[in-house]
Design a protein around this motif. Structure first.
Motif, mmCIF file in Angstrom:
data_model
loop_
_atom_site.group_PDB
_atom_site.id
_atom_site.type_symbol
_atom_site.label_atom_id
_atom_site.label_comp_id
_atom_site.label_asym_id
_atom_site.label_seq_id
_atom_site.Cartn_x
_atom_site.Cartn_y
_atom_site.Cartn_z
ATOM 1 N N GLU A 116 -18.542 20.039 -55.766
ATOM 2 C CA GLU A 116 -18.596 21.496 -55.736
ATOM 3 C C GLU A 116 -17.900 22.012 -54.479
ATOM 4 N N ASP A 117 -17.123 23.087 -54.623
ATOM 5 C CA ASP A 117 -16.482 23.658 -53.451
ATOM 6 C C ASP A 117 -17.486 24.485 -52.652
ATOM 7 N N THR A 118 -17.053 24.961 -51.481
ATOM 8 C CA THR A 118 -17.957 25.683 -50.582
ATOM 9 C C THR A 118 -18.526 26.930 -51.236
ATOM 10 N N ALA A 119 -17.677 27.700 -51.920
ATOM 11 C CA ALA A 119 -18.135 28.947 -52.531
ATOM 12 C C ALA A 119 -19.230 28.691 -53.559
ATOM 13 N N LEU A 166 -12.705 30.198 -44.658
ATOM 14 C CA LEU A 166 -12.830 28.811 -44.215
ATOM 15 C C LEU A 166 -11.869 28.465 -43.095
ATOM 16 N N GLU A 167 -10.920 29.350 -42.815
ATOM 17 C CA GLU A 167 -9.919 29.105 -41.772
ATOM 18 C C GLU A 167 -10.115 30.010 -40.571
ATOM 19 N N PRO A 211 -15.502 27.997 -40.084
ATOM 20 C CA PRO A 211 -15.760 28.641 -41.377
ATOM 21 C C PRO A 211 -16.842 29.712 -41.278
ATOM 22 N N THR A 212 -16.521 30.898 -41.757
ATOM 23 C CA THR A 212 -17.401 32.058 -41.599
ATOM 24 C C THR A 212 -17.698 32.682 -42.959
ATOM 25 N N LEU A 213 -18.979 32.937 -43.187
ATOM 26 C CA LEU A 213 -19.441 33.572 -44.411
ATOM 27 C C LEU A 213 -19.904 34.977 -44.086
ATOM 28 N N ARG A 214 -19.417 35.955 -44.846
ATOM 29 C CA ARG A 214 -19.855 37.339 -44.669
ATOM 30 C C ARG A 214 -20.731 37.728 -45.848
ATOM 31 N N ALA A 254 -27.418 26.517 -44.518
ATOM 32 C CA ALA A 254 -27.178 25.345 -43.674
ATOM 33 C C ALA A 254 -27.483 24.045 -44.406
ATOM 34 N N ARG A 255 -28.449 24.050 -45.302
ATOM 35 C CA ARG A 255 -28.830 22.824 -45.983
ATOM 36 C C ARG A 255 -27.921 22.492 -47.161
ATOM 37 N N ILE A 256 -27.276 23.499 -47.747
ATOM 38 C CA ILE A 256 -26.447 23.252 -48.926
ATOM 39 C C ILE A 256 -24.960 23.330 -48.605
ATOM 40 N N ALA A 257 -24.596 24.153 -47.624
ATOM 41 C CA ALA A 257 -23.188 24.278 -47.229
ATOM 42 C C ALA A 257 -23.086 24.142 -45.713
#
Length: 303
Positions: free
Chosen positions: A82-85, A113-114, A119-122, A148-151
């Motif tokens: 599975e990808d990050t998203a 991711l860059e 890598p930053t999630l909004r 944090a536990r899954i990605a």
């Protein structure tokens, strides 16, 4: 490079480091190598155990990715199916029932991711917290832990809408940790007042049935656990209005009534009351395990 050649190369590099930096640096490097060997050794051992005990016809990748340590190793080497998203989406699905108790929901506003800092999630919260600082905090920490536990490759989360009137998006620092870190272990680089320490609760600490409550102690802090149909809730003891303990509080449907002052608090709605607000505690319930978090400032605070 074959295994024997790799081992010889590691030995040669350690010898070179000792010559250039001295014996103390060599000792540190030796310890680093031992830790890495233990980490990967445990990952391999789990892989073997999981595959041996997998039900007939089970998807091997599904079996492996269900284990956090093995999943982390697959992510580290870009082997996870599975990808990050996709994994971020699964993490948010896990916390949505919890956010619902705070009258809110969460959606992904962006994933970079860059990003220069990693890598930053909004994320964007809708309707969560209703301006309550304690409710805001529990929502933020719960989202952080789930992601944090899954990605674990996500290093930063920017959250918009954590509370009404917030002028700027809040930044959460995601500090990855191994799933087998000791209970309550906090990331070493996290400030004490900002580090969420997660603790797993044993079955005896939990309310047995729907409509039941249970007082339990976690890291020296007294918590009230309330089980309603479909969900478990955790709040700090005592009553925020009269400071009476919540152990004798009466549960009337979804309202918890303090035995000391008679104030009523809505358990499903993050502990809201007419004149006060219970202090909710971040809680994740998944795969039969229940974990609660106490941020650093709570660990150092009074009852």
């Amino acid at each position: 490079m074959a295994g024997q050649e790799t081992g010889e190369r590691i030995g040669a590099l350690l010898d070179e480091l000792a010559q250039r930096a001295g014996p103390e640096a060599r000792d540190v490097a030796d310890e680093l190598v031992r830790c890495l060997m233990e980490f990967y050794g445990e990952g391999l051992a789990r892989t073997v155990r999981l595959l041996r005990s997998a039900p007939a016809g089970a998807d091997p990748l599904a079996v492996l990715t269900a284990d956090e340590l093995v999943s982390d190793l697959l992510i580290l080497h870009d082997l996870h199916p599975e990808d990050t998203a996709t994994r971020v989406g699964r993490a948010l699905d896990k916390v949505r029932p919890y956010l619902g108790s705070h009258a809110g929901d969460v959606e992904v506003a962006g994933l970079d991711l860059e990003a220069p800092d990693g890598p930053t999630l909004r994320l964007r919260l809708r309707g969560s917290c209703d301006g309550c600082p304690s409710s805001t905090q529990t929502v933020r920490w719960t989202i952080e832990e789930a992601v944090a536990r899954i990605a674990p490759e996500i290093e930063h989360i920017e959250v918009e809408g954590v509370a009404s009137g917030s002028p700027e998006p809040a930044l959460l620092q995601i500090l990855p940790h191994r799933p087998d870190d000791p209970p309550g272990a906090a990331p070493p680089s996290a400030p004490a007042a900002e580090a969420a320490r997660w603790y797993e609760l044993g079955p005896r600490s939990l309310p047995a049935d729907d409509g039941a409550t249970r007082i339990t102690e976690v890291a020296g802090r007294t918590l009230l656990l309330v089980r309603l149909p479909g969900h478990l809730y955790a709040y700090r003891d005592p009553c925020p209005l009269c400071s009476a303990g919540l152990a004798p509080a009466l549960l009337d449907g979804e309202l918890l009534r303090c035995a000391g002052c008679g104030a009523a608090f809505d358990v499903r709605r993050a502990g809201r009351g007419d004149t006060g607000h219970l202090d909710p505690v971040p809680l994740l319930e998944e795969d039969g395990a229940v974990r609660v978090a106490l941020p650093g400032e709570l660990l150092g605070a009074g009852p």
